[in-house]
Scaffold this active site. Sequence first.
Site, short mmCIF file in Angstrom:
data_model
loop_
_atom_site.label_atom_id
_atom_site.label_comp_id
_atom_site.label_asym_id
_atom_site.label_seq_id
_atom_site.Cartn_x
_atom_site.Cartn_y
_atom_site.Cartn_z
CB ALA A 157 46.52 31.00 42.89
CB VAL A 177 44.36 36.72 41.08
CG1 VAL A 177 43.59 37.81 41.81
CG2 VAL A 177 45.22 35.93 42.06
CG ASP A 210 57.69 34.79 48.86
OD1 ASP A 210 56.79 34.40 48.06
OD2 ASP A 210 58.83 35.13 48.47
C1 LIG Z 1 52.84 36.93 41.62
N1 LIG Z 1 51.96 36.37 42.67
C2 LIG Z 1 52.46 35.03 43.09
C3 LIG Z 1 50.55 36.24 42.22
C4 LIG Z 1 49.94 37.56 41.84
C5 LIG Z 1 48.53 37.32 41.30
C6 LIG Z 1 47.87 38.63 40.89
C7 LIG Z 1 47.85 39.65 42.01
N2 LIG Z 1 47.31 40.94 41.59
C8 LIG Z 1 48.00 41.62 40.56
O1 LIG Z 1 49.08 41.15 40.13
N3 LIG Z 1 47.51 42.78 40.03
C9 LIG Z 1 48.24 43.55 39.04
C10 LIG Z 1 46.16 43.22 40.34
C11 LIG Z 1 45.68 42.76 41.67
C12 LIG Z 1 44.67 43.48 42.31
N4 LIG Z 1 44.19 43.11 43.51
C13 LIG Z 1 44.68 42.01 44.11
C14 LIG Z 1 44.17 41.65 45.36
C15 LIG Z 1 44.64 40.54 46.00
C16 LIG Z 1 45.63 39.78 45.37
C17 LIG Z 1 46.17 38.58 46.04
C18 LIG Z 1 46.82 37.61 45.29
C19 LIG Z 1 47.33 36.50 45.94
CL1 LIG Z 1 48.13 35.29 45.01
C20 LIG Z 1 47.21 36.34 47.32
O2 LIG Z 1 47.74 35.24 47.93
C21 LIG Z 1 46.57 37.33 48.06
CL2 LIG Z 1 46.45 37.15 49.75
C22 LIG Z 1 46.04 38.45 47.44
N5 LIG Z 1 46.14 40.09 44.15
C23 LIG Z 1 45.70 41.20 43.52
C24 LIG Z 1 46.24 41.60 42.25
C25 LIG Z 1 49.20 39.81 42.69
C26 LIG Z 1 49.86 38.49 43.04
#
Ligand SMILES: CN(C)C[C@H]1CC[C@H](N2C(=O)N(C)Cc3cnc4ccc(-c5cc(Cl)c(O)c(Cl)c5)nc4c32)CC1
Length: 333
Positions: free
Chosen positions: A23, A25, A132
């Site tokens: 994915a 984001v 996880d």
């Molecule tokens: C390391 N992971 C496998 C993916 C990573 C992708 C960016 C994300 N992020 C960040 O890393 N910031 C630094 C900013 C940030 C800000 N708002 C977010 C809001 C929602 C999510 C989100 C991401 C995923 Cl993959 C989801 O399944 C859900 Cl339910 C929610 N990620 C956000 C997000 C964090 C996770």
Amino acid sequence: MARYSVLKGFYDVEQTIGSGGFAKVKLGTHCLTKEKVAIKIMEKSRLGDDLPRVKIELEALKNLPHQNICKLYQVIETESHYYLILEYCSGGELFDHIVERNRLEEKQARVFFRQIVSAVAFLHDKGYAHRDLKPENVLLDKEKNLKLIDFGLCAKPQPGLDSFLYTSCGSPTYAAPELILGQKYLGSEVDIWSLGILLYALLCGVLPFDDENIDSLYRKILSGRYEESSCLSLESKRLIRSMLQVDPKKRITIDDLLSHPWLMKGFKEPVTKLCLHKVHEKDPSCLSVMAEYYRVSVDVMWSKLNSWTYDYNTATYMLLLSKKQRGLPIKLY
Ligand SMILES: CN(C)C[C@H]1CC[C@H](N2C(=O)N(C)Cc3cnc4ccc(-c5cc(Cl)c(O)c(Cl)c5)nc4c32)CC1
């Protein structure tokens, strides 16, 4: 076709804020409310056998409204992509928050840990296991509230959470002994182990079991022996030990955690496992602002919203509610 043309007019798509596995984001702005959102974009062709994980995550996010679980506002499916419109967490990952400070004081760690325990207890109550849990999957919003994310690996065993699971998944560093041994396990028990790793990371800034070599990492986890660093108080040591029990039957349960003395210190109430907001409540002011904007009656507007199809109306309404809860004007542009 312009990229993400299906979002055009509804969301302004901005920079990529992260990517993980299958994915990407991106940061986005919901056009009608000007509220920031996170847009999780998945290309179907690249999902392969991960496709079922999207459905699992969608169902989980729709069924798990909780103040410490990232909100889902809208789902858009096209021929080629899935788009999940999610609550934006401007505080980033808890992992980075710990690293920046080396480690957290017990008081701050307790405030955070109570929120994570609340979300996990809520999940378990609904028959889900996250599987996880790790600092990378816990984000902070603007008000420093914690939000649990990434439900792609969660499980909702049909008979109930007290029935065994078999799929080995999640990150080895946070994985419970029974999980890495490939034995059958209970989702609730592996989540408790991961909570122990998480609390250790909050208080010590390092992981209890870590090693580049996967085999020696496994040996350490299976031994259940880790360094009880000097920064841990006696109560913290006892609590962590009760979660990092190699024998899952000796591990503390999530219900015992809710009112555990360490979690109660400085607090009057046990950790709640309830969702604190009314789900899909009918809010007259948000409703009338939308009815006026679309030039329909409040009843017609409510009938469009009340089916909760996670379409643009659902997103607009939930984002208006969120603005109202933060004391911002309920306005559509
Ligand atoms: C390391 N992971 C496998 C993916 C990573 C992708 C960016 C994300 N992020 C960040 O890393 N910031 C630094 C900013 C940030 C800000 N708002 C977010 C809001 C929602 C999510 C989100 C991401 C995923 Cl993959 C989801 O399944 C859900 Cl339910 C929610 N990620 C956000 C997000 C964090 C996770």
